[in-house]
Scaffold this motif. Structure first.
Motif, short mmCIF file in Angstrom:
data_model
loop_
_atom_site.label_atom_id
_atom_site.label_comp_id
_atom_site.label_asym_id
_atom_site.label_seq_id
_atom_site.Cartn_x
_atom_site.Cartn_y
_atom_site.Cartn_z
N PRO A 1 50.14 72.97 5.40
CA PRO A 1 48.95 72.39 6.14
C PRO A 1 48.90 71.85 7.37
CG PRO A 1 49.52 71.52 3.78
CD PRO A 1 50.89 72.44 4.39
N ALA A 2 50.26 71.79 8.00
CA ALA A 2 50.34 71.18 9.17
C ALA A 2 50.57 72.23 10.35
CB ALA A 2 51.67 70.27 9.24
N ASN A 3 50.10 73.58 9.96
CA ASN A 3 50.38 74.75 10.73
C ASN A 3 49.38 74.86 11.83
OD1 ASN A 3 51.03 77.43 12.03
ND2 ASN A 3 51.86 77.95 9.79
N ALA A 4 49.75 74.34 13.14
CA ALA A 4 48.71 74.38 13.98
C ALA A 4 48.28 75.48 14.42
CB ALA A 4 49.23 73.42 15.22
N PRO A 5 49.09 76.76 14.74
CA PRO A 5 48.52 78.09 15.06
C PRO A 5 47.73 78.70 14.01
CG PRO A 5 50.88 77.78 15.47
CD PRO A 5 50.67 76.51 14.99
N VAL A 6 47.92 78.23 12.91
CA VAL A 6 46.89 78.86 11.84
C VAL A 6 45.79 78.27 11.93
CG1 VAL A 6 46.47 78.91 9.31
CG2 VAL A 6 48.56 79.77 10.26
N LEU A 7 45.71 76.76 12.12
CA LEU A 7 44.36 75.93 12.25
C LEU A 7 43.52 76.30 13.38
CD1 LEU A 7 45.76 72.34 11.33
CD2 LEU A 7 43.77 73.50 10.17
N LEU A 8 44.25 76.58 14.56
CA LEU A 8 43.48 77.18 15.61
C LEU A 8 43.04 78.69 15.39
CD1 LEU A 8 43.01 76.99 18.62
CD2 LEU A 8 45.08 78.16 19.16
N ALA A 9 43.65 79.38 14.87
CA ALA A 9 43.10 80.58 14.30
C ALA A 9 41.97 80.68 13.22
CB ALA A 9 44.30 81.43 13.69
N ARG A 10 41.88 79.52 12.59
CA ARG A 10 40.87 79.24 11.69
C ARG A 10 39.69 78.75 12.34
NH1 ARG A 10 38.22 76.13 7.88
NH2 ARG A 10 38.11 76.54 5.83
N ALA A 11 39.84 77.95 13.39
CA ALA A 11 38.84 77.61 14.38
C ALA A 11 38.22 78.73 14.95
CB ALA A 11 39.19 76.47 15.43
N GLN A 12 39.10 79.60 15.48
CA GLN A 12 38.26 80.85 16.09
C GLN A 12 37.63 81.74 15.19
OE1 GLN A 12 42.13 82.13 17.50
NE2 GLN A 12 41.87 81.00 19.83
N ILE A 13 37.94 81.80 14.00
CA ILE A 13 37.24 82.77 12.94
C ILE A 13 35.99 82.09 12.93
CG2 ILE A 13 37.26 83.62 10.61
CD1 ILE A 13 39.30 85.02 12.67
N ASN A 14 36.09 80.56 12.43
CA ASN A 14 34.87 79.85 12.09
C ASN A 14 33.78 79.99 13.37
OD1 ASN A 14 34.90 78.94 9.39
ND2 ASN A 14 36.41 77.46 10.04
N THR A 15 34.42 80.06 14.54
CA THR A 15 33.61 80.15 15.66
C THR A 15 32.78 81.56 15.58
OG1 THR A 15 34.73 78.78 17.03
CG2 THR A 15 33.24 80.20 18.24
N PHE A 16 33.61 82.67 15.29
CA PHE A 16 32.90 84.00 15.16
C PHE A 16 31.88 84.12 14.09
CE2 PHE A 16 37.45 85.81 16.32
CZ PHE A 16 37.21 85.59 17.84
#
Length: 516
Positions: free
Chosen positions: A135-150
């Motif tokens: 849950p504390a994986n910052a790169p994965v959270l950033l990737a998730r934010a980018q996908i949600n933006t798309f």
């Protein structure tokens, strides 16, 4: 230790020492005992190192075809397939994964490849599984934010970024992504935080993210002087990391104009679908045009594909520098463009669904390849997006690209490139009269229906009322326009660049008469 293991060790030692010919011999001896996925992956890398594009690609495809790949090896094969833009194989191999067998790092890697294919929901599902494990994986959270933006899920993207900051506030890309999600206000912005972060010692590329984010937020707040200062810093930082030569661009354009370009009349081989290439400068409105075309269900919006240039690379057996270089232009003089067409069609047709008769290929930089596209695919339609030169260049200047346009971080270099692009487009129009339809951004926004009727006719499509609103069938948008395209068509009476007129003096001077 058996013979295969000894050969693998010897080959890996030779490769690590840079003795690629010796390593290649040892890996080939491994293959004499039967197909061996690890050896095939190594051979793919080695062939790339020694300059054999086709062999490197073929070894990657042989590895992909083997059953029973371990998760770690499948990730390696995916990376090789991505390198050669083998999207059909990528798609099939991702479908073979058993996500429960993958660790968080592997899930993140596979999600990136799914996103590259445009399968944003699959990418999101894989990232969710990764986060359930870490849950504390910052790169994965950033990737998730980018996908949600798309996907246009901006509230969810912002929530992801807030969570990401809790674990790694120092990731500069977080701030850049956050700044772009919405218009900042005097009571809700990150300006002071960005200024503090910019004082922290970081590599130039990391600081560039922060400077571009600060520019965007200050622009939102109407602080033109501060926004211009931040943009100057961001461009300087990004430019320092890039290799770009105006002289090389000029030589490439001249070589293209001098190259023999025999036109092949339309009406040749039936490929089963009509490719529609949308070209122009980056940030000229190509994403808007694609989304409007997608209002017709017969059209598949495939996004920014690299299939045509990789098809040329495969047939030429040559890895061009950048998008295109002079050596590729020379090799194209004896290239088999029927083979280019076959490779291209195989690479994209898997994307089509029943009822879809047209496919958009919206890589703006394909304006370099117009002559080659029409030779390989005579029935292709070419749509050229044209926008006000200063507005186009300003939009390029303030966009932080991943490396697609290295000319866009210096006003003088950007102006020179724009003039060269414009000159090349005039050459294509003269060489292929009637084959390229110019779509003017200003006209498209003011008379959307009228312009889209002409576009539909040029593409051999029926015009539908749903082709006047980019939101009618919008799906995922993985470009810099991911936020803007979720809004209705906007008509600007005052251009976005006008408040920056003084700041943009070098650009306007470089564009000369084109800026008036």
């Amino acid at each position: 230790m058996n013979d295969v293991a000894r050969l693998m060790q010897a080959a890996e030692r030779a490769a690590a020492a840079g003795n690629f010919n010796e390593a290649r011999k040892s890996f080939l001896r491994v293959l004499e005992t039967g197909e061996h996925a690890e050896a095939l992956v190594h051979l793919s890398y080695i062939e790339s190192k020694i300059g054999s594009y086709r062999a490197a690609c073929d070894y990657a495809l042989r590895a992909y075809a083997l059953p029973g790949l371990s998760p770690a090896l499948m990730v390696k094969v995916l990376n090789r397939l991505r390198n050669f833009n083998q999207t059909s194989a990528l798609h099939e191999l991702i479908g073979r994964f058993e996500p429960q067998r993958l660790d968080a790092r592997q899930l993140h890697a596979v999600a990136a490849q799914a996103s590259y294919l445009g399968d944003q929901q699959r990418a999101l599902d894989l990232l969710d599984l990764a986060l359930s494990r870490q849950p504390a994986n910052a790169p994965v959270l950033l990737a998730r934010a980018q996908i949600n933006t798309f996907l246009g899920r901006f509230d969810e993207a912002e929530h992801d970024l807030r969570d990401c900051m809790m674990y790694n506030k120092g990731m500069a890309a977080i701030w850049w992504t956050l700044a772009r999600l919405r218009k900042q206000t005097p009571t809700s912005n990150h300006v002071e935080e960005l200024r503090r972060e910019l004082k922290v010692a970081r590599p130039p590329g990391e600081r560039a993210f922060l400077a571009f984010a600060l520019h965007k937020e200050l622009d939102d707040l109407g602080d033109i002087a501060g926004a211009g200062e931040a943009l100057t810093l961001g461009c300087k930082l990004k430019r320092s990391e890039l290799k770009y030569s105006t002289a090389q661009s000029r030589a490439l354009m001249a070589r293209l104009k001098a190259a023999p370009m025999p036109e092949v009349a339309a009406g040749g081989v039936d490929r089963g679908f009509t490719p529609v290439f949308i070209v122009g400068m980056f940030r000229s409105g190509t994403t808007l045009l694609e989304q409007l075309l997608g209002g017709n269900p017969a059209m598949l919006n495939a996004g920014e594909l690299h299939d045509f240039v990789t098809s040329m690379r495969y047939v030429a057996d040559y890895q061009s520098t950048g998008f295109l270089d002079e050596d590729m232009v020379r090799r194209a003089e004896t290239m088999d463009f029927d083979e280019v067409a076959e490779h291209y069609v195989r690479g994209v047709e898997w994307r089509l669904e029943p009822g879809q008769t047209h496919l958009t290929d919206k890589l703006p930089a394909n304006f370099f390849n117009i002559g080659y596209i029409l030779r390989a695919l005579p029935d292709a339609r070419i749509l050229h997006m044209v926008r006000d030169p200063v507005e186009t260049c300003f939009s390029n200047l303030r966009e932080l690209f991943s490396g697609a346009s290295p000319y866009s971080y210096d006003q003088a270099e950007l102006a020179e490139f724009y003039l060269m692009y414009q000159d090349l487009m005039a050459h294509w129009h003269a060489t292929f009269p009637g084959r390229i339809l110019d779509i003017h951004y200003a006209e498209l926004t003011r008379d959307t229906e009228g312009v889209m009727r002409g576009v539909a006719s040029h593409c051999g499509l029926d015009f539908l009322p749903t082709m006047v609103d980019p939101r009618s069938r919008v799906q995922s948008v993985a470009t810099a326009s991911a936020v803007q395209v979720r809004s209705p068509v906007i008509v600007r009476e005052v251009p976005k660049w006008d408040p920056y007129r003084e700041y943009l003096a070098p650009l306007i001077r470089g564009l000369g008469s084109q800026a008036t």
